[in-house]
Design a protein around this motif. Structure first.
Motif, PDB file in Angstrom:
ATOM      1  N   UNK A 182       0.837  -1.209   0.000  1.00  0.00           N
ATOM      2  CA  UNK A 182       0.000   0.000   0.000  1.00  0.00           C
ATOM      3  C   UNK A 182       0.868   1.254   0.000  1.00  0.00           C
ATOM      4  N   UNK A 183       0.478   2.256  -0.770  1.00  0.00           N
ATOM      5  CA  UNK A 183       1.223   3.512  -0.823  1.00  0.00           C
ATOM      6  C   UNK A 183       0.334   4.672  -0.380  1.00  0.00           C
ATOM      7  N   UNK A 184       0.969   5.713   0.118  1.00  0.00           N
ATOM      8  CA  UNK A 184       0.240   6.876   0.614  1.00  0.00           C
ATOM      9  C   UNK A 184      -0.056   7.845  -0.526  1.00  0.00           C
ATOM     10  N   UNK A 185      -0.910   8.813  -0.231  1.00  0.00           N
ATOM     11  CA  UNK A 185      -1.235   9.822  -1.224  1.00  0.00           C
ATOM     12  C   UNK A 185      -1.515  11.138  -0.513  1.00  0.00           C
ATOM     13  N   UNK A 186      -1.451  12.214  -1.269  1.00  0.00           N
ATOM     14  CA  UNK A 186      -1.780  13.531  -0.753  1.00  0.00           C
ATOM     15  C   UNK A 186      -3.149  13.920  -1.260  1.00  0.00           C
ATOM     16  N   UNK A 187      -3.976  14.429  -0.363  1.00  0.00           N
ATOM     17  CA  UNK A 187      -5.328  14.853  -0.723  1.00  0.00           C
ATOM     18  C   UNK A 187      -5.413  16.368  -0.592  1.00  0.00           C
ATOM     19  N   UNK A 188      -6.073  16.985  -1.546  1.00  0.00           N
ATOM     20  CA  UNK A 188      -6.121  18.450  -1.577  1.00  0.00           C
ATOM     21  C   UNK A 188      -6.766  19.053  -0.336  1.00  0.00           C
ATOM     22  N   UNK A 195      -1.521   9.873   3.707  1.00  0.00           N
ATOM     23  CA  UNK A 195      -2.849   9.285   3.873  1.00  0.00           C
ATOM     24  C   UNK A 195      -2.852   7.879   3.276  1.00  0.00           C
ATOM     25  N   UNK A 196      -3.373   6.920   4.027  1.00  0.00           N
ATOM     26  CA  UNK A 196      -3.475   5.541   3.564  1.00  0.00           C
ATOM     27  C   UNK A 196      -4.933   5.086   3.703  1.00  0.00           C
ATOM     28  N   UNK A 197      -5.449   4.456   2.659  1.00  0.00           N
ATOM     29  CA  UNK A 197      -6.848   4.036   2.631  1.00  0.00           C
ATOM     30  C   UNK A 197      -6.992   2.584   3.080  1.00  0.00           C
TER      31      UNK A 197
END
Length: 296
Positions: A182-188, A195-197
């Motif tokens: 799993x990889x993280x992401x940036x949310x506006x 952030x990890x879902x």
């Protein structure tokens, strides 16, 4: 009759009814699940390729506690009735959570069973599923959403025997970042860049006795389906993650079931973009607890 390519659905859930030789496909069936909720429908078929429907199985009455975000219905048979676990946005709590509906028929109508949301009232939660442990006690396994905790969690919470309410505190099973894939992401809308879902938990007991937990997250912003394994065989874990997702072609929120020919299938939705979501059926083979996609 409709084909899979003609059905817009997220979070597909299959209930094989062996008595009449039909598959019942539930899921998030509103055309725009991000807004006002209409209800839930079911599609009925015999070959996982052609479906009759949609047939309405839940439509809220005027006093229902939620008007939006009708997501991820699962239907489980328990003590002679059919229970639907589904995500709703609570107008009173101003949060999402899982509530439980009930019917004496797979085609409904499903009516409220729990008193609103069963997941913790101050949590943003979703995607509750039913698990019956080795002692016959019911649990809800669900996601504590990343929108509240950043690193999404999968938790388990004991339920009362009648499935009306929780019967103990939620226990953390794992966080999304613990999985190597799993990889993280940036949310506006979020300050954090990590952030990890966690989405769509589903439990499956393998033929070798291993307890598997399917769940979805993202790999470089692409939706993917992963598997975790309980090292004790119990719902409380500890949980160890497979190194790689079993499916990472922009599909997820899956579940496993056996066909009437005893073949193992993974169903999920793909792509992960409204209104293009379609039900996908992937043939699997199981070998000593390991699941492998069969090329067809």
């Amino acid at each position: 009759m409709l084909t899979n390519k003609e059905i817009q659905i997220r979070d597909p859930f299959i209930f094989p009814d062996h008595e009449n030789g039909k598959y019942y496909m539930f899921g998030s069936t509103d055309k725009n699940i991000w807004g006002s909720g209409t209800g839930f429908d079911v599609y009925i078929g015999e070959d996982l390729a052609h479906w009759e429907g949609p047939f309405p199985v839940f439509r809220p009455k005027d006093n229902f506690f939620s008007n939006e975000n009708y997501w991820a219905p699962e239907v489980h048979q328990y003590q002679g009735l059919f229970y639907m676990f589904a995500t709703f946005f609570s107008e009173e709590l101003q949060r999402r959570g899982t509530a439980i509906l009930v019917s004496d028929s797979l085609t409904g109508p499903f009516e409220p069973h729990s008193d609103g949301i069963v997941t913790p009232k101050d949590w943003e939660s979703l995607d509750g599923t039913l698990y019956i442990d080795e002692e016959g006690k019911p649990w809800m396994v669900f996601c504590h959403e990343w929108v509240q905790v950043e690193d999404g969690e999968v938790c388990a919470m004991p339920l009362s025997e009648d499935l009306k309410e929780c019967a103990g505190e939620p226990q953390l099973l794992f966080c999304a970042s613990e999985a190597p894939w799993a990889t993280s992401f940036k949310h506006r809308a979020r300050k954090s860049e990590h952030n990890y879902v966690t989405d769509g938990p589903f439990l499956y007991r393998a033929s070798n006795g291993e307890l598997l937990l399917l769940w979805a997250s993202f790999v470089n912003n692409v939706y993917a389906q992963g598997i975790a394994r309980s090292t004790t065989g119990k719902i409380t874990g500890p949980w160890k993650h497979d190194d790689k997702p079993i499916y990472q072609d922009d599909g997820g929120h899956g579940m496993l079931f056996k066909t009437f020919d005893e073949e193992l299938r993974l169903t999920l939705h793909s792509p992960n973009k409204t209104p293009l979501e379609r039900p996908i059926f992937v043939k699997l083979e199981e070998e000593d607890g390991a699941l492998h996609v069969v090329k067809e």
